[in-house]
Design a protein around this motif. Structure first.
Motif, mmCIF file in Angstrom:
data_model
loop_
_atom_site.group_PDB
_atom_site.id
_atom_site.type_symbol
_atom_site.label_atom_id
_atom_site.label_comp_id
_atom_site.label_asym_id
_atom_site.label_seq_id
_atom_site.Cartn_x
_atom_site.Cartn_y
_atom_site.Cartn_z
ATOM 1 N N LEU A 210 0.765 -1.264 -0.085
ATOM 2 C CA LEU A 210 0.175 -0.023 -0.060
ATOM 3 C C LEU A 210 1.058 1.371 -0.071
ATOM 4 O O LEU A 210 0.389 2.140 -0.792
ATOM 5 C CB LEU A 210 -0.788 0.008 1.156
ATOM 6 C CG LEU A 210 -1.949 1.103 1.268
ATOM 7 C CD1 LEU A 210 -3.030 0.955 0.027
ATOM 8 C CD2 LEU A 210 -2.674 1.034 2.814
ATOM 9 N N GLY A 211 1.868 1.383 0.881
ATOM 10 C CA GLY A 211 2.894 2.337 0.895
ATOM 11 C C GLY A 211 3.590 2.894 -0.319
ATOM 12 O O GLY A 211 3.480 3.729 -0.937
ATOM 13 N N ILE A 212 3.940 1.561 -0.762
ATOM 14 C CA ILE A 212 4.913 1.686 -2.147
ATOM 15 C C ILE A 212 4.306 2.308 -3.175
ATOM 16 O O ILE A 212 4.382 3.084 -4.083
ATOM 17 C CB ILE A 212 5.625 0.330 -2.515
ATOM 18 C CG1 ILE A 212 6.762 0.273 -1.434
ATOM 19 C CG2 ILE A 212 6.102 0.512 -3.662
ATOM 20 C CD1 ILE A 212 7.438 -1.050 -1.309
ATOM 21 N N MET A 213 3.025 1.488 -3.589
ATOM 22 C CA MET A 213 2.071 1.860 -4.474
ATOM 23 C C MET A 213 1.370 3.312 -4.555
ATOM 24 O O MET A 213 1.455 3.900 -5.760
ATOM 25 C CB MET A 213 1.000 0.658 -4.753
ATOM 26 C CG MET A 213 1.571 -0.712 -4.948
ATOM 27 S SD MET A 213 2.366 -1.100 -6.584
ATOM 28 C CE MET A 213 1.208 -0.799 -7.844
ATOM 29 N N GLY A 235 8.020 9.698 1.138
ATOM 30 C CA GLY A 235 7.576 9.377 2.389
ATOM 31 C C GLY A 235 6.792 8.072 2.423
ATOM 32 O O GLY A 235 7.205 7.227 3.302
ATOM 33 N N TYR A 236 5.830 7.830 1.550
ATOM 34 C CA TYR A 236 5.117 6.695 1.438
ATOM 35 C C TYR A 236 6.145 5.491 0.778
ATOM 36 O O TYR A 236 5.889 4.277 1.411
ATOM 37 C CB TYR A 236 3.959 6.630 0.708
ATOM 38 C CG TYR A 236 2.805 7.529 1.280
ATOM 39 C CD1 TYR A 236 1.755 6.928 2.184
ATOM 40 C CD2 TYR A 236 2.428 8.858 1.164
ATOM 41 C CE1 TYR A 236 0.781 7.601 2.831
ATOM 42 C CE2 TYR A 236 1.317 9.524 1.666
ATOM 43 C CZ TYR A 236 0.630 9.013 2.919
ATOM 44 O OH TYR A 236 -0.486 9.533 3.237
ATOM 45 N N ILE A 237 6.888 5.683 -0.141
ATOM 46 C CA ILE A 237 7.718 4.627 -0.561
ATOM 47 C C ILE A 237 8.711 4.325 0.474
ATOM 48 O O ILE A 237 9.074 3.017 0.521
ATOM 49 C CB ILE A 237 8.447 5.329 -2.192
ATOM 50 C CG1 ILE A 237 7.389 5.697 -2.952
ATOM 51 C CG2 ILE A 237 9.554 4.260 -2.541
ATOM 52 C CD1 ILE A 237 7.891 6.181 -4.300
ATOM 53 N N LEU A 238 9.146 5.264 1.119
ATOM 54 C CA LEU A 238 10.151 4.786 2.187
ATOM 55 C C LEU A 238 9.493 4.039 3.259
ATOM 56 O O LEU A 238 10.372 3.045 3.976
ATOM 57 C CB LEU A 238 10.779 6.148 2.592
ATOM 58 C CG LEU A 238 11.899 5.983 3.808
ATOM 59 C CD1 LEU A 238 13.255 5.086 3.028
ATOM 60 C CD2 LEU A 238 12.276 7.361 4.264
ATOM 61 N N ALA A 239 8.331 4.270 3.747
ATOM 62 C CA ALA A 239 7.722 3.814 4.762
ATOM 63 C C ALA A 239 7.395 2.255 4.256
ATOM 64 O O ALA A 239 7.365 1.212 4.939
ATOM 65 C CB ALA A 239 6.262 4.191 5.008
ATOM 66 N N GLY A 240 7.020 2.113 2.970
ATOM 67 C CA GLY A 240 6.780 0.767 2.410
ATOM 68 C C GLY A 240 8.055 -0.109 2.349
ATOM 69 O O GLY A 240 7.896 -1.341 2.747
ATOM 70 N N ILE A 241 9.083 0.532 2.000
ATOM 71 C CA ILE A 241 10.460 -0.254 1.990
ATOM 72 C C ILE A 241 10.810 -0.648 3.177
ATOM 73 O O ILE A 241 11.271 -1.767 3.272
ATOM 74 C CB ILE A 241 11.392 0.780 1.516
ATOM 75 C CG1 ILE A 241 11.241 0.763 -0.260
ATOM 76 C CG2 ILE A 241 12.894 -0.012 1.349
ATOM 77 C CD1 ILE A 241 12.266 2.141 -0.906
ATOM 78 N N VAL A 242 10.683 0.155 4.374
ATOM 79 C CA VAL A 242 10.920 -0.162 5.747
ATOM 80 C C VAL A 242 10.254 -1.259 6.149
ATOM 81 O O VAL A 242 10.548 -2.182 6.931
ATOM 82 C CB VAL A 242 10.688 1.097 6.727
ATOM 83 C CG1 VAL A 242 10.825 0.679 8.067
ATOM 84 C CG2 VAL A 242 11.913 2.283 6.408
ATOM 85 N N LEU A 243 8.808 -1.306 6.027
ATOM 86 C CA LEU A 243 7.992 -2.308 6.193
ATOM 87 C C LEU A 243 8.083 -3.681 5.305
ATOM 88 O O LEU A 243 8.271 -4.687 5.763
ATOM 89 C CB LEU A 243 6.326 -1.918 6.132
ATOM 90 C CG LEU A 243 5.547 -0.849 6.721
ATOM 91 C CD1 LEU A 243 4.397 -0.447 6.065
ATOM 92 C CD2 LEU A 243 5.523 -1.575 8.131
ATOM 93 N N ILE A 407 4.148 -3.336 -10.296
ATOM 94 C CA ILE A 407 4.894 -2.137 -10.065
ATOM 95 C C ILE A 407 5.345 -1.331 -11.348
ATOM 96 O O ILE A 407 5.361 -0.257 -11.733
ATOM 97 C CB ILE A 407 5.917 -2.639 -9.000
ATOM 98 C CG1 ILE A 407 5.723 -2.848 -7.743
ATOM 99 C CG2 ILE A 407 7.052 -1.484 -9.151
ATOM 100 C CD1 ILE A 407 6.754 -3.619 -6.906
ATOM 101 N N GLY A 408 5.703 -2.146 -12.286
ATOM 102 C CA GLY A 408 6.297 -1.759 -13.717
ATOM 103 C C GLY A 408 4.918 -1.034 -14.201
ATOM 104 O O GLY A 408 5.237 0.197 -14.985
ATOM 105 N N MET A 409 3.791 -1.480 -14.272
ATOM 106 C CA MET A 409 2.715 -0.751 -14.892
ATOM 107 C C MET A 409 2.327 0.388 -14.176
ATOM 108 O O MET A 409 1.655 1.400 -14.606
ATOM 109 C CB MET A 409 1.423 -1.746 -14.785
ATOM 110 C CG MET A 409 1.812 -2.863 -16.041
ATOM 111 S SD MET A 409 0.277 -4.094 -15.865
ATOM 112 C CE MET A 409 -0.804 -3.059 -16.913
ATOM 113 N N THR A 410 2.611 0.501 -12.992
ATOM 114 C CA THR A 410 2.410 1.713 -12.147
ATOM 115 C C THR A 410 3.392 2.923 -12.324
ATOM 116 O O THR A 410 3.120 3.877 -12.417
ATOM 117 C CB THR A 410 2.378 1.430 -10.446
ATOM 118 O OG1 THR A 410 1.453 0.483 -10.200
ATOM 119 C CG2 THR A 410 2.114 2.531 -9.686
#
Length: 538
Positions: A210-213, A235-243, A407-410
């Motif tokens: 959810l965070g990364i996308m 912020g959201y991408i970093l949070a997603g990566i940490v999770l 992810i590629g399509m996004t």
């Protein structure tokens, strides 16, 4: 035909219909977005959340459903997924307000996300190796054709019924039929479950995706690199990566203790599987290029907006044929050859757009070549590569591959849209440098009357007298003053030619980028080939 063959035929047919229905939905809604936004009285930015939430729901549900189908049975999960999708479709059609509509779209996605994965893992678990490619190619073909035909079918249904609600109500009888036939005709297949279901892993995985996308969807195409520095992106991408890192740590510990992780850590430790995921992401980015082809046909070839979707038919048919051929190619020559050829043919197809297309029949050939190349990679090759030598966790392996493609399509549409926008921002320069020449050539061909020539000279003197820079803005008020219809038509034609040049520049960047991505697929496949060979020899 034996009872087992009959059962397999029913399975492939039901899975194909399910895949077609789910893939059709995200395309079919695009034809009615404006109508839906108007009915709920929301602007286009808010209206786009109907697609964004569906995409997020798919991304979250795919890996989870893949694991659950391995654990609890593919027949059971297929029926559950179809039922959820049908209920979600009904809720969308009956939505009393925009908030309810968005929640219903998310529910729809939770149901539609895993159908392709369930069908693919069922095929890989039940069919002999020499028949898997053809069956997977059929699923992939249905997936690709539905995605391309969706906008066309949406336009037709909207014209026939006059109501966007029917776009979703049409799913209900199909879902009911699939649930009933699923109960009666499908055989259950599943992997042996080990330990308790990894609930913590499911939560971490869902929040990470959810965070990364969500962060990726906030990237702006025009200012791609600048927008990466925005808090709502990084912020959201970093949070997603940490999770995601926490998830990997949790999964590795759970696997060492003999548990049943939602995302088996051992898969991600295999270099051949990681390379397959990378190719999957590139294939998703390449697929995203197809989204812009109708707009290209409108803005460059001058095809009317209401007819642009129909010009996607050759591409859709070619993608279906490519998926079928790709499946047969996998059965005969192996997945590496299929992926390699897909990259080459796709690169040629996309290269034809900026370098060759001048007429509509050129467009048909170029889009068919690109569609055929993309079709090859849609179904069988990557699915076979992702599940080789796996006795269990096939659904999980396929789901992770599907997530990488998503992810590629996004990411890719944001980059592509940036090229198009930058092309149109060059219009003032094109007007200044090229418009006088284009206009002069068209005036010579127009055979203006004496009155028209005099009016043109007066117009030219007026522009020179005022010292204005020639642009679309400065030309617009002058067009209202023109009396001669031939002169007016000539000026409008010249302005349209400038717009076409800007569009060609923008779409040229898009299609050249797609060629680069296709080349990356080829290079990655060449790297994967010896790595896979060593892996299979162990």
């Amino acid at each position: 035909m034996t009872e087992k063959n009959t059962s397999q035929t029913w399975a492939i047919v039901l899975f194909s219909i399910g895949v077609f229905m789910a893939a059709l939905d995200n395309g079919i809604i695009s034809a009615a977005l404006t109508t839906i936004n108007s009915s709920f009285e929301v602007n286009a930015n808010w209206g786009a959340w109907g697609i964004t939430l569906y995409t997020l729901g798919l991304a979250i549900s795919v890996p989870i459903v893949g694991k659950l189908s391995d654990r609890y049975g593919r027949k059971r999960l297929f029926i559950v997924e179809i039922a959820i999708f049908g209920i979600g479709s009904l809720l969308v059609a009956l939505s009393p307000n925009f908030t309810f509509y968005l929640i219903a779209r998310f529910i729809q996605a939770l149901g539609g996300g895993g159908i392709f994965i369930i069908g693919s893992s069922h095929i890989l678990s039940t069919l002999p190796v020499e028949k898997q490619g053809k069956a997977l190619g059929m699923l992939g073909g249905m997936n690709g054709i539905a995605a391309v035909l969706g906008p066309n079918l949406g336009s037709v249904l909207l014209d026939l019924t006059g109501s966007w609600h029917f776009l979703f109500l049409i799913n209900i009888p199909i879902a009911i039929a699939l649930v009933i036939l699923g109960f009666l005709k499908l055989e259950e297949t599943k992997d042996a479950a080990v330990g308790k279901l990894d609930l913590l892993g499911i939560v971490l995985l869902s929040l990470s995706i959810l965070g990364i996308m969500y962060g990726l969807t906030n990237i702006e195409g025009v200012n791609f690199f600048t927008s990466l520095l925005e808090l709502e992106v990084y912020g959201y991408i970093l949070a997603g990566i940490v999770l995601l890192l926490l998830l990997l740590f949790h999964e590795s510990r759970l696997e060492k203790r003999g548990g049943d992780p939602i995302l088996p850590f051992r898969l991600l430790s295999k270099s051949s599987y990681l390379l397959t995921l990378l190719i999957g992401m590139f294939s998703g980015a390449l697929l995203a290029g197809m989204i812009f082809i109708p707009a290209f046909s409108e803005q460059v070839l001058g095809i009317a907006q209401e007819n642009a979707g129909y010009w996607m038919t050759p591409l859709a048919l070619a993608a279906g044929l490519g998926a079928a051929m790709g499946g047969m190619l996998v059965d005969k020559k192996g997945p590496i050859v299929a992926v390699f050829l897909s990259g080459i043919i796709s690169a040629i197809g996309f290269l034809l757009f900026p370098t060759w297309i001048e007429a509509k029949w050129h467009f048909i050939i170029a889009s068919s070549v690109a569609g055929f190349g993309m079709g090859i990679i849609l179904g069988a090759p990557l699915n076979i590569l992702a599940t080789e030598k796996l006795n269990t966790d096939k659904g999980t392996a396929l789901a992770t591959l599907s997530l990488s493609r998503q992810i590629g399509m996004t990411i890719a549409p944001t980059i592509y849209a940036g090229f198009i926008t930058r092309g149109f921002t060059e219009m003032p320069t094109i007007f200044q440098n090229d418009f006088p020449r284009i206009l002069q050539e068209n005036i010579q061909e127009a055979n203006l009357s004496e009155a028209g020539l005099q009016e043109f000279q007066n117009l030219s003197q007026q522009v020179l007298k005022n010292g204005e820079i020639i642009s679309q803005e400065t030309m617009s008020p002058l067009l209202d003053q023109i009396q001669d219809p031939t002169l007016l038509q000539t000026l409008l034609k010249s302005i349209n030619q400038v717009t076409t040049i800007a569009a060609q520049d923008g779409y040229g960047g898009l299609f050249y980028s797609a060629v680069v991505i296709a080349a990356l697929i080829i290079i990655s496949t060449l790297i994967l080939s010896p790595v896979r060979k060593r892996s299979l020899q162990r």
